[in-house]
Scaffold this active site. Sequence first.
Site, PDB file in Angstrom:
ATOM      1  N   CYS A   2      56.838  32.135  44.432  1.00  0.00           N
ATOM      2  CA  CYS A   2      56.172  33.163  43.653  1.00  0.00           C
ATOM      3  C   CYS A   2      55.677  34.281  44.566  1.00  0.00           C
ATOM      4  O   CYS A   2      55.105  34.020  45.618  1.00  0.00           O
ATOM      5  CB  CYS A   2      54.982  32.650  42.848  1.00  0.00           C
ATOM      6  SG  CYS A   2      55.435  31.509  41.560  1.00  0.00           S
ATOM      7  N   ARG A  27      60.874  34.937  47.452  1.00  0.00           N
ATOM      8  CA  ARG A  27      59.853  33.907  47.226  1.00  0.00           C
ATOM      9  C   ARG A  27      60.062  33.158  45.908  1.00  0.00           C
ATOM     10  O   ARG A  27      59.371  32.182  45.629  1.00  0.00           O
ATOM     11  CB  ARG A  27      58.455  34.546  47.225  1.00  0.00           C
ATOM     12  CG  ARG A  27      58.100  35.236  48.513  1.00  0.00           C
ATOM     13  CD  ARG A  27      56.739  35.891  48.414  1.00  0.00           C
ATOM     14  NE  ARG A  27      55.696  34.896  48.269  1.00  0.00           N
ATOM     15  CZ  ARG A  27      55.084  34.290  49.284  1.00  0.00           C
ATOM     16  NH1 ARG A  27      55.428  34.585  50.515  1.00  0.00           N
ATOM     17  NH2 ARG A  27      54.148  33.404  49.056  1.00  0.00           N
ATOM     18  N   TRP A  75      58.741  31.428  40.961  1.00  0.00           N
ATOM     19  CA  TRP A  75      59.473  30.190  41.262  1.00  0.00           C
ATOM     20  C   TRP A  75      58.796  29.131  40.414  1.00  0.00           C
ATOM     21  O   TRP A  75      57.641  28.782  40.648  1.00  0.00           O
ATOM     22  CB  TRP A  75      59.366  29.871  42.758  1.00  0.00           C
ATOM     23  CG  TRP A  75      60.203  28.694  43.170  1.00  0.00           C
ATOM     24  CD1 TRP A  75      61.533  28.707  43.467  1.00  0.00           C
ATOM     25  CD2 TRP A  75      59.764  27.334  43.356  1.00  0.00           C
ATOM     26  NE1 TRP A  75      61.955  27.445  43.814  1.00  0.00           N
ATOM     27  CE2 TRP A  75      60.891  26.580  43.747  1.00  0.00           C
ATOM     28  CE3 TRP A  75      58.551  26.679  43.207  1.00  0.00           C
ATOM     29  CZ2 TRP A  75      60.836  25.216  44.018  1.00  0.00           C
ATOM     30  CZ3 TRP A  75      58.485  25.312  43.469  1.00  0.00           C
ATOM     31  CH2 TRP A  75      59.615  24.608  43.864  1.00  0.00           C
ATOM     32  N   ASN A 101      50.104  33.021  42.243  1.00  0.00           N
ATOM     33  CA  ASN A 101      50.978  32.233  43.116  1.00  0.00           C
ATOM     34  C   ASN A 101      50.175  31.003  43.542  1.00  0.00           C
ATOM     35  O   ASN A 101      49.093  31.142  44.107  1.00  0.00           O
ATOM     36  CB  ASN A 101      51.361  33.091  44.339  1.00  0.00           C
ATOM     37  CG  ASN A 101      51.959  32.298  45.485  1.00  0.00           C
ATOM     38  OD1 ASN A 101      51.814  32.662  46.636  1.00  0.00           O
ATOM     39  ND2 ASN A 101      52.654  31.230  45.185  1.00  0.00           N
ATOM     40  N   GLY A 102      50.694  29.818  43.244  1.00  0.00           N
ATOM     41  CA  GLY A 102      49.982  28.592  43.596  1.00  0.00           C
ATOM     42  C   GLY A 102      50.040  27.613  42.445  1.00  0.00           C
ATOM     43  O   GLY A 102      50.868  27.771  41.530  1.00  0.00           O
ATOM     44  N   GLU A 483      70.648  19.866  60.608  1.00  0.00           N
ATOM     45  CA  GLU A 483      70.472  21.273  60.242  1.00  0.00           C
ATOM     46  C   GLU A 483      71.767  21.843  59.653  1.00  0.00           C
ATOM     47  O   GLU A 483      71.735  22.596  58.681  1.00  0.00           O
ATOM     48  CB  GLU A 483      70.002  22.058  61.480  1.00  0.00           C
ATOM     49  CG  GLU A 483      69.823  23.549  61.304  1.00  0.00           C
ATOM     50  CD  GLU A 483      68.801  23.959  60.240  1.00  0.00           C
ATOM     51  OE1 GLU A 483      68.089  23.109  59.695  1.00  0.00           O
ATOM     52  OE2 GLU A 483      68.772  25.166  59.929  1.00  0.00           O
ATOM     53  N   LYS A 487      72.073  23.404  55.892  1.00  0.00           N
ATOM     54  CA  LYS A 487      72.538  24.773  55.620  1.00  0.00           C
ATOM     55  C   LYS A 487      73.619  24.755  54.548  1.00  0.00           C
ATOM     56  O   LYS A 487      73.607  25.560  53.628  1.00  0.00           O
ATOM     57  CB  LYS A 487      73.128  25.425  56.884  1.00  0.00           C
ATOM     58  CG  LYS A 487      72.188  25.860  57.963  1.00  0.00           C
ATOM     59  CD  LYS A 487      71.224  26.950  57.613  1.00  0.00           C
ATOM     60  CE  LYS A 487      70.027  26.392  56.963  1.00  0.00           C
ATOM     61  NZ  LYS A 487      68.767  26.346  57.498  1.00  0.00           N
ATOM     62  N   GLU A 490      72.095  23.852  51.075  1.00  0.00           N
ATOM     63  CA  GLU A 490      71.199  24.878  50.545  1.00  0.00           C
ATOM     64  C   GLU A 490      71.926  26.024  49.868  1.00  0.00           C
ATOM     65  O   GLU A 490      71.529  26.473  48.807  1.00  0.00           O
ATOM     66  CB  GLU A 490      70.388  25.502  51.691  1.00  0.00           C
ATOM     67  CG  GLU A 490      69.167  24.775  52.105  1.00  0.00           C
ATOM     68  CD  GLU A 490      68.442  25.511  53.226  1.00  0.00           C
ATOM     69  OE1 GLU A 490      67.230  25.704  53.108  1.00  0.00           O
ATOM     70  OE2 GLU A 490      69.080  25.885  54.237  1.00  0.00           O
ATOM     71  N   HIS A 506      77.246   2.184  60.366  1.00  0.00           N
ATOM     72  CA  HIS A 506      76.351   1.259  59.667  1.00  0.00           C
ATOM     73  C   HIS A 506      76.252   1.586  58.172  1.00  0.00           C
ATOM     74  O   HIS A 506      75.300   1.193  57.521  1.00  0.00           O
ATOM     75  CB  HIS A 506      74.964   1.289  60.313  1.00  0.00           C
ATOM     76  CG  HIS A 506      74.989   0.883  61.757  1.00  0.00           C
ATOM     77  ND1 HIS A 506      75.336  -0.371  62.166  1.00  0.00           N
ATOM     78  CD2 HIS A 506      74.775   1.596  62.894  1.00  0.00           C
ATOM     79  CE1 HIS A 506      75.298  -0.446  63.488  1.00  0.00           C
ATOM     80  NE2 HIS A 506      74.971   0.755  63.951  1.00  0.00           N
ATOM     81  N   LYS A 605      61.935  30.797  49.664  1.00  0.00           N
ATOM     82  CA  LYS A 605      61.800  30.872  51.119  1.00  0.00           C
ATOM     83  C   LYS A 605      60.482  30.278  51.589  1.00  0.00           C
ATOM     84  O   LYS A 605      60.422  29.598  52.602  1.00  0.00           O
ATOM     85  CB  LYS A 605      61.885  32.342  51.543  1.00  0.00           C
ATOM     86  CG  LYS A 605      61.659  32.569  53.014  1.00  0.00           C
ATOM     87  CD  LYS A 605      62.970  32.795  53.692  1.00  0.00           C
ATOM     88  CE  LYS A 605      62.872  32.802  55.183  1.00  0.00           C
ATOM     89  NZ  LYS A 605      63.752  31.790  55.778  1.00  0.00           N
TER      90      LYS A 605
HETATM   91  C1  G6P Z   1      61.565  26.160  52.554  1.00  0.00           C
HETATM   92  C2  G6P Z   1      62.725  27.002  53.030  1.00  0.00           C
HETATM   93  C3  G6P Z   1      63.316  26.395  54.302  1.00  0.00           C
HETATM   94  C4  G6P Z   1      62.228  26.235  55.347  1.00  0.00           C
HETATM   95  C5  G6P Z   1      61.053  25.414  54.820  1.00  0.00           C
HETATM   96  C6  G6P Z   1      59.865  25.461  55.763  1.00  0.00           C
HETATM   97  O1  G6P Z   1      62.024  24.955  52.064  1.00  0.00           O
HETATM   98  O2  G6P Z   1      63.724  27.093  52.038  1.00  0.00           O
HETATM   99  O3  G6P Z   1      64.318  27.258  54.813  1.00  0.00           O
HETATM  100  O4  G6P Z   1      62.771  25.612  56.471  1.00  0.00           O
HETATM  101  O5  G6P Z   1      60.596  25.948  53.579  1.00  0.00           O
HETATM  102  O6  G6P Z   1      59.394  26.784  55.807  1.00  0.00           O
HETATM  103  P1  G6P Z   1      58.480  27.355  56.970  1.00  0.00           P
HETATM  104  O7  G6P Z   1      58.164  28.753  56.551  1.00  0.00           O
HETATM  105  O8  G6P Z   1      57.257  26.480  57.024  1.00  0.00           O
HETATM  106  O9  G6P Z   1      59.265  27.281  58.233  1.00  0.00           O
END
Ligand code: G6P
Length: 610
Positions: A2, A27, A75, A101-102, A483, A487, A490, A506, A605
Amino acid sequence: MCGIIGYIGFQRAQPILLEGLKRLEYRGYDSAGVATIEDGRLVIVKSAGRISNLEACLEQRPLLQSTIGIAHTRWATHGCPNDINAHPHSDASGRIALVHNGIIENYATLRQYLEGKGITFRSETDTEVLAQLIGHLYAPGQLESAVRQALIQVQGTYGIAVLCLDEPDKIVVARRGSPLIIGVGADEYIVASDASAIVQHTSQVIYLSDGEIACLDRQGLRTTTLDARQVSKAVQSLELTLEQIELGGYQHYMQKEIFEQPTALRNCMRGRLDMHESRVVLGGITKLDRELARARRIILMGCGTAWHAALIGEYLLEDFARIPAEVEYASEFRYRNPVIEFGTALVAISQSGETADTLAALREGKERGATVLGVVNAVGSTIARETDAGVYLHVGPEIGVASTKAFTGQVAVLAMVAIWLGRKRHLSPTAAEILIRELARIPERIEQVLTSAEHIREVTEKYCDRENWLYLGRGYNYPVALEGALKLKEISYIHAEGMPAAEMKHGPIALISKGTPAVFIATRGAQYGKVISNIEEVRSRGGCIIAVATEGDAAVAKLADHVFYVPDTPDPLQPLVTVVPLQLMAYYAALARGCNVDKPRNLAKSVTVE
Ligand code: G6P
């Protein structure tokens, strides 16, 4: 998670609010809405979906001329993403509008109470409860007081902006747990969840702290605490520039952020690597250097990509500084009664510096007596302000939802911290000198990897219709496998699992069938021979091998279906280089599948709810 924005001044509010919402869209993008006071009426326009939908709605109406307004991009948490649940929300009288937001955690109790008073709710959101409560408590001319009384009853987190028809030249804003910044212009204020929505108007800002309320009108602003004590706030300068948040010549922010990693890392390491003295200079943590040199244990915490960087940090700290280190999911740490002994330092890793889980975990650690450090990108963010000391990434704003340059920045900072601490403990000047020299070469090594982008695109396009992928690595490249898989998941919605290559036998090896793509990070280093054996195991079961290997390695080329070469780099620094082909693969897979690269479905984000 948000984004909120508000404007009061002498310009038309609508274009400023819409422009700001677009900057905040990363956001959340489930719905958007705007509220203004127009010819003595409170006008609320809102729409499910992207901000472009809201724009289309606004175009069908007479132009909004007002010079005051609030707006929101959502969001969804409570209630599905539709027009009714979109913000702004208003009270029963239709005279108060609010964006939030929250999460209001006790919304059910408050709703029941208000329904008992005869108030009918329109939406399923927690936010409407707050709008209704403010309306219920409102006495003429007393908006600020109604907001204060309502917030005292609220449990949870909020960044809010409130408008009231009866006080048409005022915006009341407040925060607890969610970010809120006030941009200070000439006779105008722009309040927003983050600086990207402010920077094109002013570089002068006030960071509102938790538990503060600000009342903005065209003559000035007054900040108080929830218990009505006046607070004076310093106006600070933003480090952000408009250019940093524009796309430049790129098609997507993620693409821009992958390709700007060499520059970002140069900025991150600038002035911090002292080649002559074989030491690392980290101004932000020197005040704690004696305490950290004697630390008995380091706990690293983060979420998502930051957690993967933390895992690499654990290896680096144990390797270079010989300090017992462990990694925690921030969301788990807080609720599992962690043991914090004397001499524990806690490192919170976060790009945004606002992630609610990370923030809550660091507060818990602090409460239990740990020294808390931040490894944060967003300057002035809540985590940066609440830690005892820290190291900024300085990689510039990251806007693409999938984190890329922040990951390499986090790993670079953790490597520098580990060398810095290592020199105070067990690392010899010669070993430090080699590592520092190698770190300084990383940007040019990434540049070299980026020249293979076209090849990576071609290979990825061949496999992007496969729905199950494995990512495998050992040692320092195991977190890179995690990672790489994250990616891909996501942004292209392909199921991918990352794991230590040795663990595959395993269980996950059962997933391999003819044509399953298996991405191996098989660079030369300590566990090279073992990874090669793992490649053989997958190959013999019909898997397609895509390998990230050290340049010149002909042996891997014989085994793999495709190889992406990276320059030779010492094991501990390899993640900085080996992650780059995996970022590009995810980017090209998402493009080929027609996905929205910068705004993947269901994600945001900055996750400012727990
Ligand atoms: C969200 C984002 C990720 C990020 C994570 C932690 O899930 O989509 O890309 O790694 O938050 O965010 P931060 O701002 O704490 O690194």
